[in-house]
Design a protein around this motif. Structure first.
Motif, PDB file in Angstrom:
ATOM      1  N   LYS A 211     -16.337   6.546  15.755  1.00  0.00           N
ATOM      2  CA  LYS A 211     -15.106   5.866  16.426  1.00  0.00           C
ATOM      3  C   LYS A 211     -14.265   5.425  15.228  1.00  0.00           C
ATOM      4  O   LYS A 211     -14.365   4.543  14.461  1.00  0.00           O
ATOM      5  N   VAL A 212     -12.816   5.833  15.382  1.00  0.00           N
ATOM      6  CA  VAL A 212     -11.790   5.529  14.230  1.00  0.00           C
ATOM      7  C   VAL A 212     -10.714   4.779  15.107  1.00  0.00           C
ATOM      8  O   VAL A 212      -9.953   5.393  16.061  1.00  0.00           O
ATOM      9  N   LYS A 213     -10.424   3.481  14.344  1.00  0.00           N
ATOM     10  CA  LYS A 213      -9.312   2.588  14.967  1.00  0.00           C
ATOM     11  C   LYS A 213      -8.583   2.391  13.621  1.00  0.00           C
ATOM     12  O   LYS A 213      -8.898   2.177  12.674  1.00  0.00           O
ATOM     13  N   VAL A 214      -7.024   2.434  13.997  1.00  0.00           N
ATOM     14  CA  VAL A 214      -6.140   2.249  13.133  1.00  0.00           C
ATOM     15  C   VAL A 214      -5.232   1.067  13.131  1.00  0.00           C
ATOM     16  O   VAL A 214      -4.504   1.029  14.250  1.00  0.00           O
ATOM     17  N   LEU A 215      -5.175  -0.090  12.513  1.00  0.00           N
ATOM     18  CA  LEU A 215      -4.440  -1.129  12.590  1.00  0.00           C
ATOM     19  C   LEU A 215      -3.106  -0.882  11.772  1.00  0.00           C
ATOM     20  O   LEU A 215      -3.105  -0.690  10.291  1.00  0.00           O
ATOM     21  N   GLY A 216      -1.801  -0.939  12.487  1.00  0.00           N
ATOM     22  CA  GLY A 216      -0.609  -0.722  11.424  1.00  0.00           C
ATOM     23  C   GLY A 216      -0.044  -2.242  10.948  1.00  0.00           C
ATOM     24  O   GLY A 216      -0.826  -3.007  11.269  1.00  0.00           O
ATOM     25  N   GLU A 217       1.124  -2.412  10.529  1.00  0.00           N
ATOM     26  CA  GLU A 217       1.596  -3.522   9.639  1.00  0.00           C
ATOM     27  C   GLU A 217       1.818  -4.456  10.967  1.00  0.00           C
ATOM     28  O   GLU A 217       1.740  -5.894  10.837  1.00  0.00           O
ATOM     29  N   LYS A 218       2.005  -4.187  12.163  1.00  0.00           N
ATOM     30  CA  LYS A 218       2.647  -4.897  13.232  1.00  0.00           C
ATOM     31  C   LYS A 218       1.138  -5.850  13.680  1.00  0.00           C
ATOM     32  O   LYS A 218       1.283  -7.049  13.678  1.00  0.00           O
ATOM     33  N   MET A 220      -1.408  -6.197  11.953  1.00  0.00           N
ATOM     34  CA  MET A 220      -2.057  -6.931  10.827  1.00  0.00           C
ATOM     35  C   MET A 220      -1.143  -8.254  10.806  1.00  0.00           C
ATOM     36  O   MET A 220      -1.726  -9.127  10.330  1.00  0.00           O
ATOM     37  N   GLY A 221       0.176  -8.201  10.793  1.00  0.00           N
ATOM     38  CA  GLY A 221       1.016  -9.254  10.802  1.00  0.00           C
ATOM     39  C   GLY A 221       0.568 -10.200  11.984  1.00  0.00           C
ATOM     40  O   GLY A 221       0.356 -11.560  11.651  1.00  0.00           O
ATOM     41  N   MET A 225      -2.373 -11.440   8.174  1.00  0.00           N
ATOM     42  CA  MET A 225      -3.105 -10.887   7.110  1.00  0.00           C
ATOM     43  C   MET A 225      -1.942 -10.760   6.092  1.00  0.00           C
ATOM     44  O   MET A 225      -1.385  -9.890   5.693  1.00  0.00           O
ATOM     45  N   GLY A 226      -1.582 -11.777   5.678  1.00  0.00           N
ATOM     46  CA  GLY A 226      -0.487 -12.101   4.907  1.00  0.00           C
ATOM     47  C   GLY A 226      -0.767 -11.797   3.368  1.00  0.00           C
ATOM     48  O   GLY A 226       0.317 -11.532   2.605  1.00  0.00           O
ATOM     49  N   SER A 227      -2.114 -11.823   2.845  1.00  0.00           N
ATOM     50  CA  SER A 227      -2.481 -11.530   1.591  1.00  0.00           C
ATOM     51  C   SER A 227      -2.335  -9.979   1.376  1.00  0.00           C
ATOM     52  O   SER A 227      -1.638  -9.363   0.707  1.00  0.00           O
ATOM     53  N   LEU A 228      -2.702  -9.022   2.380  1.00  0.00           N
ATOM     54  CA  LEU A 228      -2.635  -7.554   2.603  1.00  0.00           C
ATOM     55  C   LEU A 228      -1.224  -7.341   2.466  1.00  0.00           C
ATOM     56  O   LEU A 228      -0.833  -6.534   1.778  1.00  0.00           O
ATOM     57  N   MET A 229      -0.512  -7.743   3.261  1.00  0.00           N
ATOM     58  CA  MET A 229       0.746  -7.235   3.788  1.00  0.00           C
ATOM     59  C   MET A 229       1.667  -7.767   2.634  1.00  0.00           C
ATOM     60  O   MET A 229       2.666  -7.029   2.315  1.00  0.00           O
ATOM     61  N   GLY A 230       1.329  -8.642   1.851  1.00  0.00           N
ATOM     62  CA  GLY A 230       2.272  -8.840   0.533  1.00  0.00           C
ATOM     63  C   GLY A 230       2.279  -7.836  -0.528  1.00  0.00           C
ATOM     64  O   GLY A 230       3.128  -7.714  -0.983  1.00  0.00           O
ATOM     65  N   VAL A 231       1.188  -7.285  -0.607  1.00  0.00           N
ATOM     66  CA  VAL A 231       0.848  -6.149  -1.600  1.00  0.00           C
ATOM     67  C   VAL A 231       1.646  -5.213  -0.820  1.00  0.00           C
ATOM     68  O   VAL A 231       2.310  -4.353  -1.870  1.00  0.00           O
ATOM     69  N   SER A 232       1.658  -4.898   0.135  1.00  0.00           N
ATOM     70  CA  SER A 232       2.505  -3.504   0.759  1.00  0.00           C
ATOM     71  C   SER A 232       4.029  -3.923   0.912  1.00  0.00           C
ATOM     72  O   SER A 232       4.611  -2.804   1.168  1.00  0.00           O
ATOM     73  N   ARG A 233       4.540  -4.985   0.701  1.00  0.00           N
ATOM     74  CA  ARG A 233       5.870  -5.153   0.980  1.00  0.00           C
ATOM     75  C   ARG A 233       6.801  -4.303   0.388  1.00  0.00           C
ATOM     76  O   ARG A 233       7.944  -4.026   0.637  1.00  0.00           O
ATOM     77  N   GLY A 234       6.377  -4.037  -1.001  1.00  0.00           N
ATOM     78  CA  GLY A 234       7.484  -3.024  -1.903  1.00  0.00           C
ATOM     79  C   GLY A 234       7.087  -1.809  -1.579  1.00  0.00           C
ATOM     80  O   GLY A 234       8.034  -1.108  -2.249  1.00  0.00           O
ATOM     81  N   SER A 235       6.333  -1.345  -0.763  1.00  0.00           N
ATOM     82  CA  SER A 235       6.217   0.015  -0.288  1.00  0.00           C
ATOM     83  C   SER A 235       6.970   0.665   0.715  1.00  0.00           C
ATOM     84  O   SER A 235       7.122  -0.073   1.747  1.00  0.00           O
ATOM     85  N   ALA A 236       7.367   2.004   0.708  1.00  0.00           N
ATOM     86  CA  ALA A 236       8.108   2.612   1.922  1.00  0.00           C
ATOM     87  C   ALA A 236       7.096   3.096   2.877  1.00  0.00           C
ATOM     88  O   ALA A 236       7.274   3.337   3.662  1.00  0.00           O
ATOM     89  N   THR A 330      -0.451 -16.396   2.547  1.00  0.00           N
ATOM     90  CA  THR A 330      -1.536 -17.110   3.301  1.00  0.00           C
ATOM     91  C   THR A 330      -2.348 -15.718   3.894  1.00  0.00           C
ATOM     92  O   THR A 330      -1.779 -15.029   4.475  1.00  0.00           O
ATOM     93  N   ALA A 331      -3.849 -16.080   3.653  1.00  0.00           N
ATOM     94  CA  ALA A 331      -4.636 -14.921   4.182  1.00  0.00           C
ATOM     95  C   ALA A 331      -4.998 -15.174   5.793  1.00  0.00           C
ATOM     96  O   ALA A 331      -4.741 -16.317   6.225  1.00  0.00           O
ATOM     97  N   MET A 332      -5.566 -14.226   6.220  1.00  0.00           N
ATOM     98  CA  MET A 332      -6.084 -14.303   7.706  1.00  0.00           C
ATOM     99  C   MET A 332      -7.114 -15.536   7.685  1.00  0.00           C
ATOM    100  O   MET A 332      -7.182 -16.221   8.826  1.00  0.00           O
ATOM    101  N   SER A 333      -7.786 -15.529   6.748  1.00  0.00           N
ATOM    102  CA  SER A 333      -8.822 -16.767   6.686  1.00  0.00           C
ATOM    103  C   SER A 333      -8.249 -18.189   6.824  1.00  0.00           C
ATOM    104  O   SER A 333      -8.817 -19.242   6.979  1.00  0.00           O
TER     105      SER A 333
END
Ligand code: BES
Ligand code: MN
Ligand code: ZN
Length: 496
Positions: A211-218, A220-221, A225-236, A330-333
């Motif tokens: 069973k596969v589930k995928v979360l996008g940035e919306k 995650m926001g 998940m500010g820690s993960l999304m901070g890394v992704s910010r510079g990417s298209a 700020t991370a999700m935790s």
């Protein structure tokens, strides 16, 4: 590689592998061929000073009186060397011997006799080594010369009991497919495998019942998940959190969770890496590849386990909108993190992926795999991954699985010195600490995000890719971790 089993019958055409222990005589098939060729085999052995030492081989071409193109004698060393792992390495040697560079398309294997293992297990382990050893990633080579493109595509094990041999091969066949899936993912360049491409490859496991589930940035926001999304910010390329469930164990049993770092490319971000070797950072998703390969194995072999595999697929790029050194996220935790170095991004991504997994699934055990630090490559090189854990039991289990599977693992320290070192002047944690004990400090950074679940961190920066070639791996991407964790699950949680 097409693996088949056949009753002891001589192949017509193709190659035949004969196995000889150190200082011992030819087996019955070798003796009969020697007779038929009027002594050619023994003459060749003598001329080549072949005695059966481990690593020795002699190739006899078009031996008269036979219909075999090539007979290859392989030295096995001592009978005690023929363990399951020894047989796997030998299988890899078969397909990487000289025949791999010839026109020969099929190889029959006369199995070694007089060993402790039963014949079916010898055959299955040889087959496993042969299929992994034959793996190549050459899909982008359009002009390979014939001698660079192996023609050998079929290996036949000559056995007495076909049913038993095929039964022994079945689970190893699935395992080999899983390792190959992981290798393909690691080898694939980042323009072909961005986070969304990775998610698509995971979704394909739906065919096996995962069973596969995928979360996008919306999403995650919304989860914070500010820690993960901070890394992704510079990417298209939008980040993806990919969750794969294989719940085939007891209904009321908590799952085991496996989390993989999936940096489809790690440029370093604003703390840009130097140019030399940066291309290797397409492999910074080796942990995620292992998780994906493992989930495919569990489903293919219908393992009676509850396992959730989580892949954090993200790209780390410099950009006008990229995060900066000094930023606080700020991370999700709820932990605040000062980003000292945007190249220490793996721990930022794992922080949210691990905390999400720990809180969402309350797993009884959690393992993360990550190409996390250059420091672990300096410490352990390319044949052992680093193990960091808060659970003595998991250390023992994983080290035992390492021994049994043949995938190297070495326990490293994680203590209060490292925990103190990840504290920040401006926030709860800092993501970079300086040169001392870099791998242990990275592990100490991750620890709070395990949320007190029994947890082990495997730093696979040295083992996931660019390891020196060996008989079972002629590929840049190694697929490290699939065998180790499949073994661990089989030995510790699987219903027998
Ligand atoms: N992905 C790298 C680690 C790596 C290095 C993996 C070599 C495989 C081979 C990781 O994101 C990284 O850049 N780590 C830094 C951390 C440092 C900035 C604290 C490192 O190890 O230099
Ligand atoms: Mn990095
Ligand atoms: Zn990285």
């Amino acid at each position: 590689m097409n693996i088949t089993f056949a009753k002891k019958a001589l192949p017509k055409g193709g190659a035949l592998a004969l196995t000889v222990f150190d200082g011992s005589a030819l087996g019955p098939l070798g003796e009969s061929l020697n007779k038929r060729t009027k002594g050619v085999l023994k003459e060749a052995m003598k001329a080549a000073e072949f005695t059966g030492k481990k690593g020795q081989s002699v190739e006899i071409i078009a031996a008269r009186g036979t219909s075999i193109d090539r007979i290859i004698l392989f030295g096995l060393g001592k009978p005690a060397d023929l363990t399951p792992n020894g047989a796997q390495t030998l299988g890899g040697r078969f397909v990487n011997a000289n025949i791999g560079k010839t026109k020969v398309v099929s190889l029959a294997v006369d199995l070694p006799k007089g060993v402790a293992m039963n014949e079916a297990d010898v055959a299955a382990n040889l087959a496993f080594g042969a299929s992994l050893g034959a793996y190549r990633f050459n899909k982008y080579h359009t002009k390979l010369k014939a001698n660079e493109k192996p023609k050998l595509n079929k290996v036949t094990m000559l056995v007495d009991d076909l049913v038993e041999a095929r039964a022994a091969w079945k689970p190893l066949h699935h395992l080999s497919d899983g390792v190959i899936l992981a290798r393909d993912l690691v080898n694939e360049p980042a323009n072909v495998l961005n986070p969304k491409d990775f998610a698509a490859r995971c979704k394909a496991l739906g065919d096996l019942g995962v069973k596969v589930k995928v979360l996008g940035e919306k999403q995650m926001g919304e989860l914070g998940m500010g820690s993960l999304m901070g890394v992704s910010r510079g990417s298209a390329n939008e980040a993806q959190l990919i969750i794969m469930e294989w719940m085939n164990g007891p209904k009321d049993e908590k799952p085991v969770a496996i989390v993989g770092k999936g940096l489809t490319f790690d440029s370093g971000g604003i703390s840009l890496k130097p140019g030399a070797g940066m291309e290797d950072m397409k492999g910074d998703m080796g942990g995620a590849a292992a998780v994906t390969g493992l989930m495919s194995v569990l489903a293919a072999r219908d393992a009676k386990v509850n396992v959730v595999g989580v892949v954090a697929a993200v790209e780390n790029m410099p950009d006008a909108d990229a995060q900066r050194p000094g930023d606080i996220v700020t991370a999700m935790s709820g932990h605040t993190i000062e980003v000292i170095n945007t190249d220490a991004e793996g721990r930022l991504v794992l922080a949210d992926a691990m905390y999400y997994t720990a809180t969402q699934y309350k797993p009884k055990k959690m393992v993360d795999l990550a190409t996390l630090t250059g420091a672990i490559v300096i410490a352990l090189g390319h044949d052992q991954a680093g193990l960091f854990t808060n659970s003595d039991m998991m250390a023992e289990e994983l080290l035992a699985a390492s021994k049994a599977s043949g995938e190297g693992l070495w326990q490293m320290p994680l203590n209060d010195v490292h925990r103190k070192n990840v504290k920040s002047k401006f926030a709860d944690l800092r993501n970079s600490t300086g040169r001392d004990a870099g791998s242990s400090c990275a592990a100490a950074f991750l620890e709070p995000f395990s949320n007190k679940v029994a947890w082990a961190h495997l730093d696979i920066a040295g083992t996931a890719f660019a390891a020196p070639h060996n008989p079972m791996c002629r590929s840049w991407g190694a697929g490290y971790g699939v065998r180790l964790l499949n073994q661990w699950l089989t030995d510790t949680v699987e219903e027998k």
